[in-house]
Design a protein around this motif. Sequence first.
Motif, PDB file in Angstrom:
ATOM      1  N   SER A 180       0.829  -1.215   0.000  1.00 24.90           N
ATOM      2  CA  SER A 180       0.000   0.000   0.000  1.00 24.90           C
ATOM      3  C   SER A 180       0.856   1.254   0.000  1.00 24.90           C
ATOM      4  CB  SER A 180      -0.938   0.005   1.215  1.00 24.90           C
ATOM      5  OG  SER A 180      -1.839  -1.078   1.170  1.00 24.90           O
ATOM      6  N   THR A 182       3.647   1.798  -1.332  1.00 26.03           N
ATOM      7  CA  THR A 182       4.283   2.120  -2.619  1.00 26.03           C
ATOM      8  C   THR A 182       3.413   3.072  -3.432  1.00 26.03           C
ATOM      9  OG1 THR A 182       3.332   0.236  -3.820  1.00 26.03           O
ATOM     10  CG2 THR A 182       5.429  -0.134  -2.658  1.00 26.03           C
ATOM     11  N   TYR A 183       2.143   3.206  -3.012  1.00 27.10           N
ATOM     12  CA  TYR A 183       1.231   4.138  -3.680  1.00 27.10           C
ATOM     13  C   TYR A 183       1.039   5.413  -2.861  1.00 27.10           C
ATOM     14  CZ  TYR A 183       0.099  -0.063  -6.354  1.00 27.10           C
ATOM     15  OH  TYR A 183       0.175  -1.188  -7.132  1.00 27.10           O
ATOM     16  N   ARG A 184       1.994   5.735  -2.009  1.00 24.34           N
ATOM     17  CA  ARG A 184       1.854   6.866  -1.086  1.00 24.34           C
ATOM     18  C   ARG A 184       1.581   8.178  -1.819  1.00 24.34           C
ATOM     19  NH1 ARG A 184       3.526   8.053   4.223  1.00 24.34           N
ATOM     20  NH2 ARG A 184       2.666  10.089   4.719  1.00 24.34           N
ATOM     21  N   ASP A 185       2.268   8.428  -2.914  1.00 21.24           N
ATOM     22  CA  ASP A 185       2.058   9.683  -3.645  1.00 21.24           C
ATOM     23  C   ASP A 185       0.623   9.787  -4.157  1.00 21.24           C
ATOM     24  OD1 ASP A 185       4.670  10.334  -3.163  1.00 21.24           O
ATOM     25  OD2 ASP A 185       5.389   9.837  -5.181  1.00 21.24           O
ATOM     26  N   ARG A 186       0.108   8.694  -4.669  1.00 24.37           N
ATOM     27  CA  ARG A 186      -1.262   8.709  -5.183  1.00 24.37           C
ATOM     28  C   ARG A 186      -2.278   8.830  -4.048  1.00 24.37           C
ATOM     29  NH1 ARG A 186      -1.133   3.615  -9.211  1.00 24.37           N
ATOM     30  NH2 ARG A 186      -3.388   4.027  -9.289  1.00 24.37           N
ATOM     31  N   ILE A 187      -1.975   8.208  -2.912  1.00 25.72           N
ATOM     32  CA  ILE A 187      -2.860   8.319  -1.749  1.00 25.72           C
ATOM     33  C   ILE A 187      -2.900   9.762  -1.251  1.00 25.72           C
ATOM     34  CG2 ILE A 187      -3.172   7.633   0.656  1.00 25.72           C
ATOM     35  CD1 ILE A 187      -1.908   4.909  -0.117  1.00 25.72           C
ATOM     36  N   ASP A 188      -1.717  10.385  -1.157  1.00 31.16           N
ATOM     37  CA  ASP A 188      -1.653  11.780  -0.703  1.00 31.16           C
ATOM     38  C   ASP A 188      -2.382  12.711  -1.673  1.00 31.16           C
ATOM     39  OD1 ASP A 188      -0.224  11.045   1.508  1.00 31.16           O
ATOM     40  OD2 ASP A 188       1.735  11.592   0.685  1.00 31.16           O
ATOM     41  N   ALA A 189      -2.217  12.474  -2.976  1.00 22.80           N
ATOM     42  CA  ALA A 189      -2.876  13.323  -3.971  1.00 22.80           C
ATOM     43  C   ALA A 189      -4.394  13.196  -3.870  1.00 22.80           C
ATOM     44  CB  ALA A 189      -2.404  12.944  -5.369  1.00 22.80           C
ATOM     45  N   PHE A 190      -4.869  11.955  -3.659  1.00 26.95           N
ATOM     46  CA  PHE A 190      -6.310  11.756  -3.501  1.00 26.95           C
ATOM     47  C   PHE A 190      -6.816  12.483  -2.261  1.00 26.95           C
ATOM     48  CE2 PHE A 190      -9.855   9.587  -1.524  1.00 26.95           C
ATOM     49  CZ  PHE A 190     -10.771   9.472  -2.572  1.00 26.95           C
ATOM     50  N   GLN A 192      -5.575  15.115  -0.713  1.00 29.32           N
ATOM     51  CA  GLN A 192      -5.570  16.570  -0.899  1.00 29.32           C
ATOM     52  C   GLN A 192      -6.749  17.013  -1.746  1.00 29.32           C
ATOM     53  OE1 GLN A 192      -3.626  18.690   0.749  1.00 29.32           O
ATOM     54  NE2 GLN A 192      -2.738  16.883   1.748  1.00 29.32           N
ATOM     55  N   HIS A 194      -9.566  15.423  -2.074  1.00 30.69           N
ATOM     56  CA  HIS A 194     -10.781  15.178  -1.290  1.00 30.69           C
ATOM     57  C   HIS A 194     -11.031  16.321  -0.320  1.00 30.69           C
ATOM     58  CE1 HIS A 194     -13.809  12.921   0.946  1.00 30.69           C
ATOM     59  NE2 HIS A 194     -13.145  13.180   2.058  1.00 30.69           N
TER      60      HIS A 194
END
Length: 216
Positions: A180, A182-190, A192, A194
Amino acid sequence: MNPVRHVEGRTAALRLENLDTDQIMPKQFLRGIDKRGLRDGLLYDLRFDGEGRERADFVLNRPAYAGVSVLIGGNNFGCGSSREHAVWGLQQAGIRAVVAPGFGEIFYSNAMGNGLLLVALPEADVRRLMDEADAVPGNAVSIDVATLTLRGAGGVEARFDMLPRHQRMLLEGLDAIGLSMTYRDRIDAFAQAHWAAQPWLKDVARPAAGPLNASA
């Protein structure tokens, strides 16, 4: 978790259908709060009789199978309860892979999440591997995770399937949380995006949490 790219080891056949997690790790060995000592409980009721004596006819008690690291099991291996201790006990006993026609679903996920390689093959291939393990104790197999292939010293050669995410977890040494992250950048972007669209929801529990923490 250490990467699992290639497993090569001696085999033993467990000719048991529907071997459940209660048999793999009996309940009396679940009393601790950590993973220590689970090796002693592995397959306990199959390895020992009611008086605690070793069963001489059980394959893993036979000297010829000392050092086995790959089990060849029957269909629906690891069915039953969700206890992760079954996986940990196998690993503590030196088992690096299990080959069978099929596995219990939760056991499969627990195993892959802990770096225990599970290989599902057609029953005909499994029976042949079992026969070879019985005929030549310690007959070796080689399993390559990158190419999803298994080769037995007796001539069995087979491909197997695996979900891409499980293959990646093994090759890169990732558990579920590691994968999970490894997707930290995409999680953070989502997150922000939201909060930007719905700012009234951000930290909505903070006002209540302050008094609760203070009273504690």
